[in-house]
Design a protein around this motif. Structure first.
Motif, PDB file in Angstrom:
ATOM      1  N   GLY A 172     -31.689   1.157  12.154  1.00 50.09           N
ATOM      2  CA  GLY A 172     -31.514   0.357  11.247  1.00 50.09           C
ATOM      3  C   GLY A 172     -30.705  -1.164  11.822  1.00 50.09           C
ATOM      4  N   SER A 173     -30.412  -0.983  12.151  1.00 53.36           N
ATOM      5  CA  SER A 173     -29.060  -2.049  12.782  1.00 53.36           C
ATOM      6  C   SER A 173     -29.776  -3.330  13.527  1.00 53.36           C
ATOM      7  CB  SER A 173     -28.366  -1.792  13.449  1.00 53.36           C
ATOM      8  OG  SER A 173     -28.613  -1.136  14.494  1.00 53.36           O
ATOM      9  N   GLU A 174     -30.843  -2.670  14.082  1.00 53.36           N
ATOM     10  CA  GLU A 174     -32.004  -3.937  14.508  1.00 53.36           C
ATOM     11  C   GLU A 174     -33.285  -4.439  13.556  1.00 53.36           C
ATOM     12  OE1 GLU A 174     -34.438  -0.950  17.283  1.00 53.36           O
ATOM     13  OE2 GLU A 174     -32.690  -0.867  18.967  1.00 53.36           O
ATOM     14  N   ILE A 175     -33.049  -3.357  12.279  1.00 54.56           N
ATOM     15  CA  ILE A 175     -34.303  -3.900  11.795  1.00 54.56           C
ATOM     16  C   ILE A 175     -33.613  -5.674  10.912  1.00 54.56           C
ATOM     17  CG2 ILE A 175     -34.975  -4.133   9.861  1.00 54.56           C
ATOM     18  CD1 ILE A 175     -36.405  -0.899  10.459  1.00 54.56           C
ATOM     19  N   ALA A 176     -31.683  -4.960  10.867  1.00 61.41           N
ATOM     20  CA  ALA A 176     -31.118  -5.688  10.001  1.00 61.41           C
ATOM     21  C   ALA A 176     -31.021  -7.288  11.018  1.00 61.41           C
ATOM     22  CB  ALA A 176     -30.231  -5.454   9.804  1.00 61.41           C
TER      23      ALA A 176
ATOM     24  N   THR B  33     -35.929   3.100   5.469  1.00 61.88           N
ATOM     25  CA  THR B  33     -37.014   3.602   5.318  1.00 61.88           C
ATOM     26  C   THR B  33     -36.874   3.928   6.911  1.00 61.88           C
ATOM     27  OG1 THR B  33     -37.914   1.824   3.349  1.00 61.88           O
ATOM     28  CG2 THR B  33     -39.820   3.324   5.187  1.00 61.88           C
ATOM     29  N   ALA B  34     -37.202   3.103   8.014  1.00 61.35           N
ATOM     30  CA  ALA B  34     -36.768   3.504   8.718  1.00 61.35           C
ATOM     31  C   ALA B  34     -36.272   4.342   8.763  1.00 61.35           C
ATOM     32  CB  ALA B  34     -36.353   2.234   9.723  1.00 61.35           C
ATOM     33  N   VAL B  35     -34.440   4.235   8.486  1.00 57.78           N
ATOM     34  CA  VAL B  35     -33.547   5.569   9.020  1.00 57.78           C
ATOM     35  C   VAL B  35     -34.370   6.929   8.474  1.00 57.78           C
ATOM     36  CG1 VAL B  35     -31.277   5.843   8.404  1.00 57.78           C
ATOM     37  CG2 VAL B  35     -32.030   3.602   9.657  1.00 57.78           C
ATOM     38  N   VAL B  36     -34.308   7.078   7.173  1.00 52.85           N
ATOM     39  CA  VAL B  36     -34.853   8.176   6.364  1.00 52.85           C
ATOM     40  C   VAL B  36     -36.054   8.197   7.245  1.00 52.85           C
ATOM     41  CG1 VAL B  36     -36.070   9.150   4.982  1.00 52.85           C
ATOM     42  CG2 VAL B  36     -34.139   7.737   4.919  1.00 52.85           C
ATOM     43  N   GLU B  37     -37.194   7.707   7.617  1.00 54.51           N
ATOM     44  CA  GLU B  37     -38.159   7.914   8.334  1.00 54.51           C
ATOM     45  C   GLU B  37     -37.657   9.041  10.323  1.00 54.51           C
ATOM     46  OE1 GLU B  37     -40.481   5.031   9.225  1.00 54.51           O
ATOM     47  OE2 GLU B  37     -41.634   5.423   6.658  1.00 54.51           O
TER      48      GLU B  37
ATOM     49  N   PRO C 293     -36.475  17.923   9.175  1.00 52.21           N
ATOM     50  CA  PRO C 293     -37.303  18.352   7.922  1.00 52.21           C
ATOM     51  C   PRO C 293     -37.181  18.197   7.292  1.00 52.21           C
ATOM     52  CG  PRO C 293     -38.478  18.912   9.631  1.00 52.21           C
ATOM     53  CD  PRO C 293     -37.135  18.404  10.029  1.00 52.21           C
ATOM     54  N   GLY C 294     -36.701  17.964   5.656  1.00 52.14           N
ATOM     55  CA  GLY C 294     -36.732  18.907   5.130  1.00 52.14           C
ATOM     56  C   GLY C 294     -35.119  18.944   4.229  1.00 52.14           C
ATOM     57  N   GLU C 295     -33.869  18.254   5.353  1.00 46.37           N
ATOM     58  CA  GLU C 295     -32.803  18.249   5.585  1.00 46.37           C
ATOM     59  C   GLU C 295     -32.537  17.157   3.799  1.00 46.37           C
ATOM     60  OE1 GLU C 295     -30.507  20.126   8.851  1.00 46.37           O
ATOM     61  OE2 GLU C 295     -29.842  17.984   8.492  1.00 46.37           O
ATOM     62  N   THR C 296     -31.290  17.328   3.189  1.00 46.21           N
ATOM     63  CA  THR C 296     -31.462  15.796   2.188  1.00 46.21           C
ATOM     64  C   THR C 296     -31.019  14.709   2.893  1.00 46.21           C
ATOM     65  OG1 THR C 296     -30.824  17.863   0.087  1.00 46.21           O
ATOM     66  CG2 THR C 296     -30.215  15.523   0.258  1.00 46.21           C
ATOM     67  N   VAL C 297     -31.956  13.214   2.618  1.00 43.99           N
ATOM     68  CA  VAL C 297     -31.061  11.681   2.935  1.00 43.99           C
ATOM     69  C   VAL C 297     -30.580  11.586   1.639  1.00 43.99           C
ATOM     70  CG1 VAL C 297     -31.526  10.245   4.056  1.00 43.99           C
ATOM     71  CG2 VAL C 297     -32.402  12.554   4.529  1.00 43.99           C
ATOM     72  N   VAL C 298     -29.401  11.165   1.453  1.00 34.62           N
ATOM     73  CA  VAL C 298     -29.103  10.157   0.422  1.00 34.62           C
ATOM     74  C   VAL C 298     -28.492   9.083   0.846  1.00 34.62           C
ATOM     75  CG1 VAL C 298     -26.779  10.153  -1.395  1.00 34.62           C
ATOM     76  CG2 VAL C 298     -27.461  12.549  -0.544  1.00 34.62           C
ATOM     77  N   GLY C 299     -29.249   8.232   0.244  1.00 36.76           N
ATOM     78  CA  GLY C 299     -29.208   6.094   0.277  1.00 36.76           C
ATOM     79  C   GLY C 299     -29.333   5.681  -0.164  1.00 36.76           C
TER      80      GLY C 299
ATOM     81  N   GLU D 114     -30.184   2.566  -1.597  1.00 36.79           N
ATOM     82  CA  GLU D 114     -31.492   1.985  -1.712  1.00 36.79           C
ATOM     83  C   GLU D 114     -31.797   3.258  -2.736  1.00 36.79           C
ATOM     84  OE1 GLU D 114     -30.503  -0.456  -2.205  1.00 36.79           O
ATOM     85  OE2 GLU D 114     -29.781  -1.101  -0.097  1.00 36.79           O
ATOM     86  N   GLU D 115     -33.193   2.196  -3.513  1.00 37.40           N
ATOM     87  CA  GLU D 115     -34.264   3.243  -3.878  1.00 37.40           C
ATOM     88  C   GLU D 115     -35.180   4.387  -3.095  1.00 37.40           C
ATOM     89  OE1 GLU D 115     -37.879  -0.111  -5.337  1.00 37.40           O
ATOM     90  OE2 GLU D 115     -35.840   0.092  -6.520  1.00 37.40           O
ATOM     91  N   GLY D 116     -35.572   5.606  -4.235  1.00 36.77           N
ATOM     92  CA  GLY D 116     -36.278   6.052  -3.069  1.00 36.77           C
ATOM     93  C   GLY D 116     -35.171   7.322  -2.053  1.00 36.77           C
ATOM     94  N   THR D 117     -34.423   7.922  -2.557  1.00 37.47           N
ATOM     95  CA  THR D 117     -33.618   9.121  -2.222  1.00 37.47           C
ATOM     96  C   THR D 117     -32.103   9.016  -3.389  1.00 37.47           C
ATOM     97  OG1 THR D 117     -31.577   6.798  -1.235  1.00 37.47           O
ATOM     98  CG2 THR D 117     -34.153   8.091   0.873  1.00 37.47           C
ATOM     99  N   PRO D 118     -32.145  10.808  -3.093  1.00 40.16           N
ATOM    100  CA  PRO D 118     -31.229  10.967  -3.990  1.00 40.16           C
ATOM    101  C   PRO D 118     -29.538  10.134  -3.732  1.00 40.16           C
ATOM    102  CG  PRO D 118     -31.721  12.328  -3.177  1.00 40.16           C
ATOM    103  CD  PRO D 118     -32.781  11.580  -1.999  1.00 40.16           C
ATOM    104  N   LYS D 119     -28.790   9.826  -4.634  1.00 40.79           N
ATOM    105  CA  LYS D 119     -27.692   9.355  -4.781  1.00 40.79           C
ATOM    106  C   LYS D 119     -26.466  10.322  -4.857  1.00 40.79           C
ATOM    107  CE  LYS D 119     -30.213   5.699  -4.742  1.00 40.79           C
ATOM    108  NZ  LYS D 119     -30.514   5.728  -3.669  1.00 40.79           N
ATOM    109  N   GLU D 120     -26.926  11.764  -4.556  1.00 41.42           N
ATOM    110  CA  GLU D 120     -25.521  12.749  -4.864  1.00 41.42           C
ATOM    111  C   GLU D 120     -26.015  13.403  -3.740  1.00 41.42           C
ATOM    112  OE1 GLU D 120     -23.759  12.515  -7.598  1.00 41.42           O
ATOM    113  OE2 GLU D 120     -24.702  11.320  -8.459  1.00 41.42           O
TER     114      GLU D 120
END
Length: 269
Positions: free
Chosen positions: A19-23, A52-56, A63-69, A71-77
């Motif tokens: 993620g930091s490299e993309i930033a 997106t890259a971090v979540v991937e 796989p299957g574990e919750t990822v809260v993020g 930005e949009e596209g991920t759960p917030k809780e």
């Protein structure tokens, strides 16, 4: 020193590096800036691409574990049971878009709602922080909180953000710090501020607001593993759903004064 880790910490580290490299690729370049919720809540395509890259990267290993993020596209809780990942793809976006180097990717890991690991990478500063069950490191070296125990020698930061209609609280937080402690700093990046408490660069940080888990969990874990203390406004152990955050090196006098400062800030709500 090798980085001691819970099994997920290595994945958190790699994902934070990605993620930091993309930033960093878009840092101080021409950016298209959008606003999510108000004039100061900036978001860029780099934020979205980094998430997106971090979540991937996380989902490829767990796989299957919750990822809260953030930005949009991920759960917030944050789920109350099981393991979960909490991602801030670019913490300090307002710094990032201004060309200020205090920004980074932060990933916290929780189990049953409790932090168990953290990774924060600040690429423009070339600082990489990790924490697992056996301690915390900066750039591979063990780190610990400051040994200062005299409030008159301590430096604290007001952190997170007060909306425009809550600026009196912001002003009170600053006044409380400068009257109770030696000096004040503000960095505009919650995870960097928490990492500085963990590393001993600051003696503490305070806020009376509800802070998002992506702004807090990784750094809170680092402070605890580095020997510090993090509580809510009542002085109870901080959780991701707490209102207020008081993080210090744990010295009794400093934490007591920091709590008093945060409570005084809250009184003007």
């Amino acid at each position: 020193m090798s980085d001691t880790r819970e099994p997920r910490i290595e994945v958190a580290r790699r994902a934070a590096e990605i993620g930091s490299e993309i930033a960093l690729e878009s840092y101080r370049a021409e950016l298209a800036i959008d606003y999510k919720d108000g004039k100061t809540d900036a978001v860029t395509q780099a934020d979205r691409d980094a998430q997106t890259a971090v979540v991937e990267a996380i989902e490829a290993e767990y796989p299957g574990e919750t990822v809260v993020g953030e930005e949009e596209g991920t759960p917030k809780e944050v789920p109350e049971s099981g393991p979960a990942w909490i991602v801030d793809p670019i913490d300090g976006t307002n710094n990032y878009v201004r060309g200020i180097p205090v920004f980074g990717t932060a990933i916290g890991v929780v189990r049953d709602g409790e932090p168990i690991a953290g990774a924060s990478v600040f690429p423009a500063l070339e600082d990489r922080y990790l924490s697992g069950p056996e301690g915390a490191t900066r750039n591979g070296e063990a780190m610990s909180v400051s040994a200062v125990d005299d409030p008159e020698l301590a430096t604290l930061s007001p952190t997170f953000w007060w909306e425009r209609d809550r600026r009196e609280e912001y002003a009170v937080a600053c006044r409380e710090i400068v009257e109770r402690f030696d000096d004040m700093r503000r960095f505009g990046c919650g995870q960097a501020t928490l990492a500085m408490v963990a590393s001993g660069a600051l003696e503490g940080t305070i806020s009376n607001v509800y802070a998002h888990p992506w702004d807090t969990v990784a750094g809170v874990h680092m402070i605890r593993e580095a020997g510090g203390r993090v509580t809510d406004l009542a002085g109870e152990p901080w959780r991701h759903d707490s209102r207020g955050l008081v993080a210090t090196n744990g010295a009794e006098g400093i934490h007591g004064e920091a709590l008093a400062a945060a409570r005084a800030t809250d009184e003007v709500r």
